[in-house]
Design a protein around this motif. Structure first.
Motif, PDB file in Angstrom:
ATOM      1  N   ALA A 171     -11.190  -0.257  -4.995  1.00 14.01           N
ATOM      2  CA  ALA A 171     -10.432   0.378  -3.905  1.00 14.01           C
ATOM      3  C   ALA A 171     -10.184   1.833  -4.239  1.00 14.01           C
ATOM      4  N   GLU A 172     -10.221   2.679  -3.205  1.00 13.83           N
ATOM      5  CA  GLU A 172      -9.867   4.095  -3.315  1.00 13.83           C
ATOM      6  C   GLU A 172      -8.496   4.270  -2.679  1.00 13.83           C
ATOM      7  N   LEU A 201      -4.014  -7.488  -3.444  1.00 17.76           N
ATOM      8  CA  LEU A 201      -3.687  -6.640  -4.579  1.00 17.76           C
ATOM      9  C   LEU A 201      -2.567  -5.674  -4.193  1.00 17.76           C
ATOM     10  N   PHE A 202      -1.652  -5.421  -5.149  1.00 14.89           N
ATOM     11  CA  PHE A 202      -0.590  -4.438  -4.957  1.00 14.89           C
ATOM     12  C   PHE A 202      -0.648  -3.398  -6.071  1.00 14.89           C
ATOM     13  N   VAL A 203      -0.434  -2.135  -5.714  1.00 11.92           N
ATOM     14  CA  VAL A 203      -0.428  -1.050  -6.684  1.00 11.92           C
ATOM     15  C   VAL A 203       0.491   0.066  -6.185  1.00 11.92           C
ATOM     16  N   PRO A 214      -7.257  -0.318   1.468  1.00  7.48           N
ATOM     17  CA  PRO A 214      -5.879  -0.094   1.041  1.00  7.48           C
ATOM     18  C   PRO A 214      -4.994   0.315   2.211  1.00  7.48           C
ATOM     19  N   GLU A 215      -3.796  -0.243   2.236  1.00  5.92           N
ATOM     20  CA  GLU A 215      -2.841   0.042   3.297  1.00  5.92           C
ATOM     21  C   GLU A 215      -1.460   0.252   2.684  1.00  5.92           C
ATOM     22  N   ALA A 216      -0.829   1.380   3.002  1.00  4.46           N
ATOM     23  CA  ALA A 216       0.514   1.647   2.496  1.00  4.46           C
ATOM     24  C   ALA A 216       1.502   0.688   3.145  1.00  4.46           C
ATOM     25  N   ILE A 217       2.389   0.099   2.337  1.00  2.00           N
ATOM     26  CA  ILE A 217       3.409  -0.801   2.859  1.00  2.00           C
ATOM     27  C   ILE A 217       4.477   0.019   3.570  1.00  2.00           C
ATOM     28  N   ALA A 238       4.583   5.686  -2.928  1.00  3.22           N
ATOM     29  CA  ALA A 238       4.125   4.633  -2.012  1.00  3.22           C
ATOM     30  C   ALA A 238       3.768   3.384  -2.801  1.00  3.22           C
ATOM     31  N   ILE A 239       3.643   2.279  -2.079  1.00  6.63           N
ATOM     32  CA  ILE A 239       3.066   1.050  -2.621  1.00  6.63           C
ATOM     33  C   ILE A 239       1.962   0.618  -1.667  1.00  6.63           C
TER      34      ILE A 239
END
Length: 326
Positions: A103-104, A128-130, A152-155, A142-143
């Protein structure tokens, strides 16, 4: 990183500090251990065959051509996930040494040194969470979540000025536990544990009283957190009507990320600045501490394959140190 593990609980031996070796000398043996049919899996999938046994080996290093921070080993895939702090990417490494981009992560500052990535964890459904650290700059904290096969999607609902390094997903509660802190103009840190509901997009404070929390891990109904500035590891009873910090140990210098073990203990990273030595300690919930490994590396992230291998990110080396868990 709540895990349901169906293999014999292994004992991490104290004082197991082997000499450093090259990857070519050691990786074949450790790959065989990882592919044992009794290796643990994430989620609820059962294992078959005899439980895998821990095998000792000499420490060795993996070159990853990235600046590794958070790590996560998925035993069901036999793959190591790596947060690349220099390039805002999540990499994935197979047992044969192949590394690919998983993921980017968005890099709004156009300067990875000002964004940075932290810990990694997976939910049982494969999400996945980062966290993106952001250094307290508006719009950067951000998470992110990455659903299987998704982008990837910002929470939503996450404060973009707070600093976050450690996180751990609690499948039983559907929450991310996040070590969170701020720093004011006088370099005073104020830290707390936050709970993030990634579905509702809500971030709330569980409890404060910390300075600079970094590592965090949930094990059943107990949450552990390490305060880097105060050299302290705490536990929190998540079933309590009023959750509170209970001191487990205050003996660690420069704490970083942490990992749980199947028998209810922690693997805690620490760095001895006077002797330039990194340490992996095993800490029980009662506060008993034993040394698992040490070496000439400054640790950042940690992962455990559930059988034999512990992986530790070595700061400013573009390498991951691999060491035995027994």
């Amino acid at each position: 990183m709540t895990r349901r593990v169906n293999f014999a609980l292994l004992a991490l031996a104290a004082g197991c500090v082997p000499e450093l070796a090259t990857e070519s000398e050691s990786e074949t043996a450790t790959t065989e251990a990882a592919t044992d049919p009794g290796t643990a899996t994430t989620g609820d999938a059962p294992t078959t065959g005899e439980p895998a046994q821990c095998e000792t080996f000499a420490q060795y290093r993996i070159d990853v051509q990235a600046e590794p921070n958070g790590l996560h080993y998925r035993a069901d895939e036999q793959r190591l996930y790596i947060a690349d702090d220099d390039n805002n990417r999540v990499l994935v490494r197979d047992e044969d040494g192949t590394i690919a981009v998983f993921a980017e992560i968005a890099n709004p500052s156009n300067d990875p040194g000002s964004d940075g990535l932290g810990d990694l964890d997976f939910a049982a459904d494969g999400t996945l969470f980062v966290p993106r650290f952001g250094f307290g700059m508006p719009g950067l904290g951000a998470i992110f979540q990455v659903a299987p096969g998704g982008a990837p999607e910002a929470i939503a609902g996450v404060n973009d000025e707070w600093r976050r390094v450690g996180l751990d997903y609690d499948d039983a509660r559907g929450l991310l536990w996040v070590s969170t802190y701020s720093r004011d103009a006088d370099d005073v840190y104020t830290g707390w544990i936050a709970g993030v509901d990634p579905v509702a997009g809500v971030e709330t404070m569980l409890l404060g009283g910390l300075s600079k929390p970094v590592g965090i891990a949930v094990l059943g109904d107990t949450l552990f957190v390490g305060d880097q500035a105060q050299r302290q590891v705490f536990k929190v009873d998540l079933t309590a009507a009023t959750p509170a910090l209970t001191l487990v140990s205050d003996e660690f210098e420069s704490l970083d990320l942490m990992e749980t073990t199947p028998d209810g203990a922690l693997l805690v990273l620490s760095y001895d600045t006077a002797n330039s030595a990194g340490h992996v300690y095993r800490v029980t919930a009662e506060g008993a501490i034993t040394t698992v490994a040490q070496g000439d590396w400054e640790p950042r992230g940690i992962a455990f394959d559930g059988v034999s291998r512990i992986f530790v990110s070595a700061r400013d080396t573009q390498q991951i140190v691999v060491m035995p868990a027994c």
